[in-house]
Design a protein around this motif. Structure first.
Motif, PDB file in Angstrom:
ATOM      1  N   UNK A   5      12.489  45.613  58.057  1.00 22.88           N
ATOM      2  CA  UNK A   5      12.725  44.322  58.705  1.00 22.88           C
ATOM      3  C   UNK A   5      12.547  43.178  57.696  1.00 22.88           C
ATOM      4  N   UNK A   6      13.338  42.124  57.878  1.00 27.50           N
ATOM      5  CA  UNK A   6      13.277  40.972  56.987  1.00 27.50           C
ATOM      6  C   UNK A   6      12.033  40.146  57.298  1.00 27.50           C
ATOM      7  N   UNK A   7      11.287  39.822  56.271  1.00 31.14           N
ATOM      8  CA  UNK A   7      10.097  38.992  56.430  1.00 31.14           C
ATOM      9  C   UNK A   7      10.528  37.557  56.754  1.00 31.14           C
ATOM     10  N   UNK A   8      10.076  37.005  57.876  1.00 28.90           N
ATOM     11  CA  UNK A   8      10.486  35.634  58.230  1.00 28.90           C
ATOM     12  C   UNK A   8      10.083  34.602  57.184  1.00 28.90           C
ATOM     13  N   UNK A   9       9.004  34.849  56.474  1.00 33.51           N
ATOM     14  CA  UNK A   9       8.588  33.911  55.437  1.00 33.51           C
ATOM     15  C   UNK A   9       9.608  33.837  54.304  1.00 33.51           C
ATOM     16  N   UNK A  10      10.271  34.974  54.061  1.00 32.84           N
ATOM     17  CA  UNK A  10      11.315  35.004  53.034  1.00 32.84           C
ATOM     18  C   UNK A  10      12.505  34.161  53.467  1.00 32.84           C
ATOM     19  N   UNK A  11      12.833  34.233  54.764  1.00 36.03           N
ATOM     20  CA  UNK A  11      13.931  33.427  55.302  1.00 36.03           C
ATOM     21  C   UNK A  11      13.622  31.944  55.136  1.00 36.03           C
ATOM     22  N   UNK A  12      12.383  31.565  55.475  1.00 33.47           N
ATOM     23  CA  UNK A  12      11.985  30.163  55.360  1.00 33.47           C
ATOM     24  C   UNK A  12      12.093  29.678  53.919  1.00 33.47           C
ATOM     25  N   UNK A  13      11.587  30.492  52.997  1.00 32.23           N
ATOM     26  CA  UNK A  13      11.605  30.099  51.601  1.00 32.23           C
ATOM     27  C   UNK A  13      13.029  30.004  51.071  1.00 32.23           C
ATOM     28  N   UNK A  14      13.888  30.967  51.488  1.00 32.68           N
ATOM     29  CA  UNK A  14      15.274  30.980  51.020  1.00 32.68           C
ATOM     30  C   UNK A  14      15.998  29.707  51.487  1.00 32.68           C
ATOM     31  N   UNK A  15      15.822  29.353  52.748  1.00 29.72           N
ATOM     32  CA  UNK A  15      16.490  28.168  53.257  1.00 29.72           C
ATOM     33  C   UNK A  15      15.966  26.908  52.577  1.00 29.72           C
ATOM     34  N   UNK A  16      14.653  26.861  52.341  1.00 29.43           N
ATOM     35  CA  UNK A  16      14.056  25.714  51.651  1.00 29.43           C
ATOM     36  C   UNK A  16      14.615  25.588  50.247  1.00 29.43           C
ATOM     37  N   UNK A  17      14.721  26.707  49.531  1.00 27.00           N
ATOM     38  CA  UNK A  17      15.240  26.686  48.169  1.00 27.00           C
ATOM     39  C   UNK A  17      16.717  26.275  48.153  1.00 27.00           C
ATOM     40  N   UNK A  18      17.481  26.781  49.114  1.00 28.75           N
ATOM     41  CA  UNK A  18      18.898  26.427  49.199  1.00 28.75           C
ATOM     42  C   UNK A  18      19.058  24.925  49.407  1.00 28.75           C
ATOM     43  N   UNK A  19      18.200  24.365  50.251  1.00 32.82           N
ATOM     44  CA  UNK A  19      18.297  22.935  50.545  1.00 32.82           C
ATOM     45  C   UNK A  19      17.925  22.115  49.313  1.00 32.82           C
ATOM     46  N   UNK A  20      16.867  22.537  48.603  1.00 35.75           N
ATOM     47  CA  UNK A  20      16.462  21.803  47.403  1.00 35.75           C
ATOM     48  C   UNK A  20      17.556  21.835  46.347  1.00 35.75           C
ATOM     49  N   UNK A  21      18.218  22.994  46.223  1.00 34.50           N
ATOM     50  CA  UNK A  21      19.303  23.108  45.252  1.00 34.50           C
ATOM     51  C   UNK A  21      20.463  22.197  45.637  1.00 34.50           C
ATOM     52  N   UNK A  22      20.787  22.179  46.929  1.00 31.69           N
ATOM     53  CA  UNK A  22      21.897  21.344  47.397  1.00 31.69           C
ATOM     54  C   UNK A  22      21.604  19.873  47.153  1.00 31.69           C
ATOM     55  N   UNK A  23      20.360  19.461  47.370  1.00 30.74           N
ATOM     56  CA  UNK A  23      19.994  18.057  47.178  1.00 30.74           C
ATOM     57  C   UNK A  23      20.082  17.644  45.715  1.00 30.74           C
ATOM     58  N   UNK A  24      19.836  18.580  44.820  1.00 33.12           N
ATOM     59  CA  UNK A  24      19.881  18.266  43.393  1.00 33.12           C
ATOM     60  C   UNK A  24      21.273  18.454  42.802  1.00 33.12           C
ATOM     61  N   UNK A  25      22.189  18.971  43.598  1.00 35.27           N
ATOM     62  CA  UNK A  25      23.552  19.193  43.143  1.00 35.27           C
ATOM     63  C   UNK A  25      24.281  17.848  43.086  1.00 35.27           C
ATOM     64  N   UNK A  26      24.865  17.481  41.941  1.00 31.43           N
ATOM     65  CA  UNK A  26      25.561  16.191  41.837  1.00 31.43           C
ATOM     66  C   UNK A  26      26.625  15.991  42.915  1.00 31.43           C
TER      67      UNK A  26
END
Length: 214
Positions: A5-26
């Motif tokens: 089963x997928x660890x929900x904490x991993x999902x949270x971290x993945x989405x957080x990282x994706x958002x941070x990357x998107x915000x820093x994307x020119x």
């Protein structure tokens, strides 16, 4: 629950990282700036002229548009005039500030020949000489005559786009006028949609009595 089963904490971290990357994307910096402009409208003491200047500066800086002007319809006489700019020379801006337009100028295609790109965006090419009386000083005609296009994406002196600022019942409240990009190319669709979004935000703000009275 199985061991795979997928660890929900991993999902949270993945989405957080994706958002941070998107915000820093020119590519998303313009959206961040537009969001800031929207929050500025919540200030009851907002100076709307300064708001328009920030919008012009954002288009010039974040979207890499060489020249930007924003014009509005006057409540006093119903005529349209340039209000703010970014990227223009002092001489060019002085020439723009002297210009006054009627609604008919935006409706007629005889003088200002253009291609309707969308409901809000119009493309004016230098080859069609889309300039009226008194507008000679707003662009460099000698440079326009010397420049050549080498691809469909190339802009030359004299090209511009108008993004209309619409109000209730499609009332024309103003326009955002932009040149090409700093790299000499036409703006892409994402850039045009960003400017159209800004134009819509300005249109909504102008529908508010507080801003229409400034």
């Amino acid at each position: 629950m199985g061991t795979d089963a997928i660890n929900p904490e991993v999902i949270k971290k993945r989405m957080w990282l994706d958002y941070q990357y998107a915000c820093s994307n020119p590519a998303n910096e313009a959206l961040n700036s537009i969001h800031t402009l929207i929050t500025d409208l919540a200030d009851p003491d907002l100076d709307f002229h300064n708001f328009l200047q920030k919008a012009a500066d954002m288009i010039h800086g974040q979207l890499s548009i060489t020249e930007v002007t924003i014009g509005l319809k006057s409540l006093q006489d119903g005529l349209y005039r340039y209000e703010v700019m970014a990227g223009l020379s002092d001489e060019s801006w002085e020439a723009h500030r002297k210009l006054v337009y009627k609604l008919e100028d935006f409706l007629s295609s005889e003088t200002y020949k253009h291609k309707q790109i969308s409901k809000y965006t119009r493309l004016f090419l230098a080859e069609d000489n889309p300039y009226g009386a008194g507008e000679d000083a707003t662009y460099k005609r000698d440079l326009m005559m010397q420049m050549k296009r080498h691809s469909l994406e190339d802009t030359i002196e004299g090209d511009y786009l108008d993004i209309l600022i619409m109000g209730k019942n499609d009332e024309l409240l103003g326009w955002i006028e932009i040149s090409g990009l700093e790299n000499g190319k036409f703006p892409d669709v994402q850039t045009l949609k960003s400017v159209e979004l800004l134009a819509s935000i300005i249109g909504v703000a102008l529908a508010h009595p507080h801003f229409r009275g400034t």
